[in-house]
Design an enzyme around this catalytic site. Structure first.
Site, PDB file in Angstrom:
ATOM      1  N   ASP A  31       0.819  -1.220   0.000  1.00 40.30           N
ATOM      2  CA  ASP A  31       0.000   0.000   0.000  1.00 40.30           C
ATOM      3  C   ASP A  31       0.850   1.267   0.000  1.00 40.30           C
ATOM      4  OD1 ASP A  31      -2.225  -1.731   0.237  1.00 40.30           O
ATOM      5  OD2 ASP A  31      -1.867  -1.844   2.394  1.00 40.30           O
ATOM      6  N   LYS A  63       2.209   2.356  -5.116  1.00 40.77           N
ATOM      7  CA  LYS A  63       3.034   1.981  -6.272  1.00 40.77           C
ATOM      8  C   LYS A  63       2.289   2.225  -7.585  1.00 40.77           C
ATOM      9  CE  LYS A  63       3.233  -2.192  -4.559  1.00 40.77           C
ATOM     10  NZ  LYS A  63       2.735  -1.981  -3.208  1.00 40.77           N
ATOM     11  N   ASN A  94      -4.862 -10.140  -4.305  1.00 43.41           N
ATOM     12  CA  ASN A  94      -4.698  -9.604  -2.944  1.00 43.41           C
ATOM     13  C   ASN A  94      -4.157  -8.177  -2.998  1.00 43.41           C
ATOM     14  OD1 ASN A  94      -2.297 -10.605  -3.983  1.00 43.41           O
ATOM     15  ND2 ASN A  94      -1.518 -11.391  -2.056  1.00 43.41           N
ATOM     16  N   GLY A 133      -4.023  -4.240  -4.282  1.00 47.38           N
ATOM     17  CA  GLY A 133      -5.042  -3.269  -4.654  1.00 47.38           C
ATOM     18  C   GLY A 133      -4.307  -2.054  -5.156  1.00 47.38           C
ATOM     19  N   HIS A 134      -4.418  -1.762  -6.439  1.00 44.37           N
ATOM     20  CA  HIS A 134      -3.746  -0.538  -6.885  1.00 44.37           C
ATOM     21  C   HIS A 134      -4.785   0.459  -7.360  1.00 44.37           C
ATOM     22  CE1 HIS A 134      -2.523  -4.184  -9.093  1.00 44.37           C
ATOM     23  NE2 HIS A 134      -3.066  -3.642 -10.138  1.00 44.37           N
ATOM     24  N   THR A 135      -4.628   1.673  -6.861  1.00 44.87           N
ATOM     25  CA  THR A 135      -5.557   2.742  -7.210  1.00 44.87           C
ATOM     26  C   THR A 135      -4.834   3.708  -8.130  1.00 44.87           C
ATOM     27  OG1 THR A 135      -6.487   2.539  -5.010  1.00 44.87           O
ATOM     28  CG2 THR A 135      -7.045   4.544  -6.235  1.00 44.87           C
ATOM     29  N   GLN A 163       2.220  -5.833  -3.309  1.00 40.08           N
ATOM     30  CA  GLN A 163       2.551  -5.864  -1.871  1.00 40.08           C
ATOM     31  C   GLN A 163       3.869  -5.115  -1.616  1.00 40.08           C
ATOM     32  OE1 GLN A 163       1.751  -9.323  -3.218  1.00 40.08           O
ATOM     33  NE2 GLN A 163      -0.315  -8.588  -2.966  1.00 40.08           N
ATOM     34  N   THR A 194      -7.700  -1.196   0.122  1.00 39.96           N
ATOM     35  CA  THR A 194      -8.360  -1.140  -1.187  1.00 39.96           C
ATOM     36  C   THR A 194      -9.118  -2.429  -1.450  1.00 39.96           C
ATOM     37  OG1 THR A 194      -6.343  -0.009  -1.907  1.00 39.96           O
ATOM     38  CG2 THR A 194      -7.902  -0.587  -3.623  1.00 39.96           C
ATOM     39  N   SER A 215       5.378  12.458  -3.861  1.00 37.26           N
ATOM     40  CA  SER A 215       3.972  12.542  -4.232  1.00 37.26           C
ATOM     41  C   SER A 215       3.193  13.244  -3.122  1.00 37.26           C
ATOM     42  CB  SER A 215       3.421  11.135  -4.467  1.00 37.26           C
ATOM     43  OG  SER A 215       2.039  11.207  -4.717  1.00 37.26           O
ATOM     44  N   GLY A 238      -0.353  13.766  -3.415  1.00 35.05           N
ATOM     45  CA  GLY A 238      -1.781  13.542  -3.635  1.00 35.05           C
ATOM     46  C   GLY A 238      -1.944  12.442  -4.655  1.00 35.05           C
TER      47      GLY A 238
HETATM   48  P1  IMP Z   1      -2.414 -12.844   1.653  1.00 35.52           P
HETATM   49  O1  IMP Z   1      -1.486 -12.229   0.665  1.00 35.52           O
HETATM   50  O2  IMP Z   1      -3.871 -12.612   1.331  1.00 35.52           O
HETATM   51  O3  IMP Z   1      -2.091 -14.265   1.941  1.00 35.52           O
HETATM   52  O4  IMP Z   1      -2.192 -12.084   3.064  1.00 35.52           O
HETATM   53  C1  IMP Z   1      -1.000 -12.208   3.793  1.00 35.52           C
HETATM   54  C2  IMP Z   1      -0.617 -10.893   4.435  1.00 35.52           C
HETATM   55  O5  IMP Z   1      -0.245  -9.970   3.436  1.00 35.52           O
HETATM   56  C3  IMP Z   1      -1.753 -10.219   5.218  1.00 35.52           C
HETATM   57  O6  IMP Z   1      -1.210  -9.541   6.335  1.00 35.52           O
HETATM   58  C4  IMP Z   1      -2.306  -9.224   4.235  1.00 35.52           C
HETATM   59  O7  IMP Z   1      -2.954  -8.129   4.865  1.00 35.52           O
HETATM   60  C5  IMP Z   1      -1.026  -8.797   3.555  1.00 35.52           C
HETATM   61  N1  IMP Z   1      -1.254  -8.297   2.202  1.00 35.52           N
HETATM   62  C6  IMP Z   1      -1.496  -9.013   1.085  1.00 35.52           C
HETATM   63  N2  IMP Z   1      -1.640  -8.216   0.023  1.00 35.52           N
HETATM   64  C7  IMP Z   1      -1.464  -6.966   0.454  1.00 35.52           C
HETATM   65  C8  IMP Z   1      -1.450  -5.684  -0.189  1.00 35.52           C
HETATM   66  O8  IMP Z   1      -1.594  -5.548  -1.403  1.00 35.52           O
HETATM   67  N3  IMP Z   1      -1.238  -4.615   0.623  1.00 35.52           N
HETATM   68  C9  IMP Z   1      -1.005  -4.746   1.964  1.00 35.52           C
HETATM   69  N4  IMP Z   1      -0.996  -5.910   2.605  1.00 35.52           N
HETATM   70  C10 IMP Z   1      -1.221  -7.013   1.853  1.00 35.52           C
END
Ligand code: IMP
Length: 438
Positions: A13, A16, A38, A40-42, A228, A303, A417, A419
């Site tokens: 988060d 990126k 997993n 989330g890019h905005t 991530q 996200t 950055s 904003g």
């Molecule tokens: P998983 O990737 O869903 O298995 O989650 C494992 C850990 O990585 C957890 O603590 C999630 O909150 C964290 N995590 C996975 N993807 C992201 C992301 O894109 N941003 C922040 N934390 C993430």
């Protein structure tokens, strides 16, 4: 050499997506190579806000080929949902996409396993996964007996593969889940559902390893979009409170199939403070009014999962470690505007563990839990930074904060950055890779 990587240096988060979006215009190909939905890019473009979890941020830029490489785990329903959403919003060229036939596919059993796994960590603290089936899918990939790759879905053996997997998964899930949560999976329904997904995705499926190798060899400019952050790297992060792929810079080659010799620049993305979602140690966490102020000002809610993010001070020990691990050449400091209004800012410059001071990031989670951060204080600033466009126009305190970050990490800041919008970006010096896109 044609390759640039964008890597998050904290727990994800770091914004990126915004930097990838700005850099995309200077590249021919954008590649996602690890993780799955997993992430989330905005990306904010004018009045339009796009939230993507699986497709690379590059799909928003016409003329660029987007690749989801073999190291990604694909939820086909999510890929289709995001393609449909882009088409409904008239994003040109969203079809310019290649999905690796080597990428592993997420199935309904992976979601159920993810929920169950997260209740059962050995030391009692939950990982707090995103629940998107990512870990169980990677587990099957490594285990090999119950895995399905995208390319398998187009073979005559696919239906039998699903039947074989469902029989075993039903047995496992019945044992793992409380009786009232277990619902037997129906192999024939899954075959039908995934057969339809496969048809919809057929035009995009390719041998992306070969494609990327040829592209690199012929000098195409490739942008590798990390998902991530490096502290969530399965091998080098805060294990076991990590994701299940190599989210630091070391994952680029194994996930994409492109060797390091084609990568000439690694850009590290750092939030001006720290956040973490889910469980696990977080030495500079501020579970207090400061943390709440940062959460409110930075809208720090996930996200993907909408969970409130844990917030805290910048941790230079951790970032120094992850920037070395990822081979970072320069850093972008994101969300600097969020810190406006704080009287004092703190940066963690060293760790104290069992009474001993160290600047090394520990390898064991128990030692990370013991860390007492050693802080340095800097004056904050009150001005709103969201309209600032040059380094000179930043308040002196903000410039001092950036200088100190760069000094402590030992890497130059190339972009700041202030904003979410593309225009709320400040190139620093002559080396900013995003300058041409502003
Ligand atoms: P998983 O990737 O869903 O298995 O989650 C494992 C850990 O990585 C957890 O603590 C999630 O909150 C964290 N995590 C996975 N993807 C992201 C992301 O894109 N941003 C922040 N934390 C993430």
């Amino acid at each position: 050499m044609p390759g640039t990587c964008v890597i998050g240096l904290q727990w994800g988060d770091e914004a990126k997506g915004k930097i990838v979006d700005l850099l995309t215009r200077d590249h021919d190909i954008v590649v996602r190579y690890q993780g799955g939905a997993n992430a989330g890019h905005t990306v904010v473009a004018g009045d339009e806000v796009y939230k993507l979890s699986l497709l690379p941020s590059g799909v928003l830029t016409p003329g660029v080929t987007c690749v989801i490489a073999g190291g990604v785990v694909i939820n086909p329903a999510k890929a289709i949902e995001e393609l449909d959403e882009l088409a409904s919003r008239n994003v040109e060229d969203s079809d310019n996409l290649l999905l690796s036939d080597r990428a592993h596919v997420i199935f309904p059993w992976h979601f159920a396993e993810d929920r169950s796994m997260d209740r059962n960590t050995s030391d009692g603290e939950n990982i707090g996964t995103t629940g998107r089936g990512i870990g169980p899918c990677y587990r099957d990939k490594v285990g090999r007996s119950f895995a399905v790759r995208l390319g398998d879905m187009y073979r005559g053996t696919f239906a039998d593969q699903v039947r074989h997997n469902v029989a075993e998964k039903n047995r496992l899930l019945a044992a793992m889940l409380p009786a009232d949560e277990f619902e037997a999976l129906d192999a024939e329904a899954i075959i039908k559902q995934y057969g339809a997904y496969a048809e919809r995705l057929r035009p995009y499926v390719a041998d992306t390893t070969e494609y990327l190798l040829s592209a690199a060899e012929s000098g195409k400019r490739i942008l590798f979009e990390g998902a991530q952050g490096a502290l969530l790297d399965v091998d080098h992060g805060t294990y076991p409170f990590v994701t299940s792929s190599n989210s630091s810079g070391v994952g680029v080659s194994n996930g994409s199939g492109v060797p390091g010799r084609y990568i000439d620049k690694v850009i590290g993305i750092v939030k001006a403070y720290t956040t973490r979602v889910g469980g696990g140690p977080f030495p500079t966490e501020q579970d207090n009014e400061i943390g709440q102020q940062i959460r409110d000002q930075g809208n720090e809610y996930g996200t993907v999962t909408k969970r409130p993010r844990r917030c805290g001070w910048l941790d230079a020990v951790a970032i120094r470690y992850t920037s070395r691990l990822s081979g970072v050449d320069s850093i972008c400091v994101m969300l600097l505007d969020v810190l406006s209004g704080l009287e004092e800012l703190k940066i963690c410059t060293a760790y104290e563990i069992d009474g001993k001071q160290s600047d090394r990031f520990p390898s064991h989670v128990d030692d990370i839990r013991k860390v007492v951060p050693v802080y340095e204080s800097l004056p904050g600033w009150q001005e709103d930074l969201s309209g600032v466009r040059t380094l000179e126009d930043l308040p002196q305190a903000a410039r001092d904060y950036l200088d100190r970050i760069s000094e402590l990490i030992g890497i130059p800041v190339e972009t700041v950055s202030v904003g979410p919008d593309r225009c709320q970006t400040i190139p620093v010096g002559d080396g900013s890779a995003v300058a041409a896109s502003l």
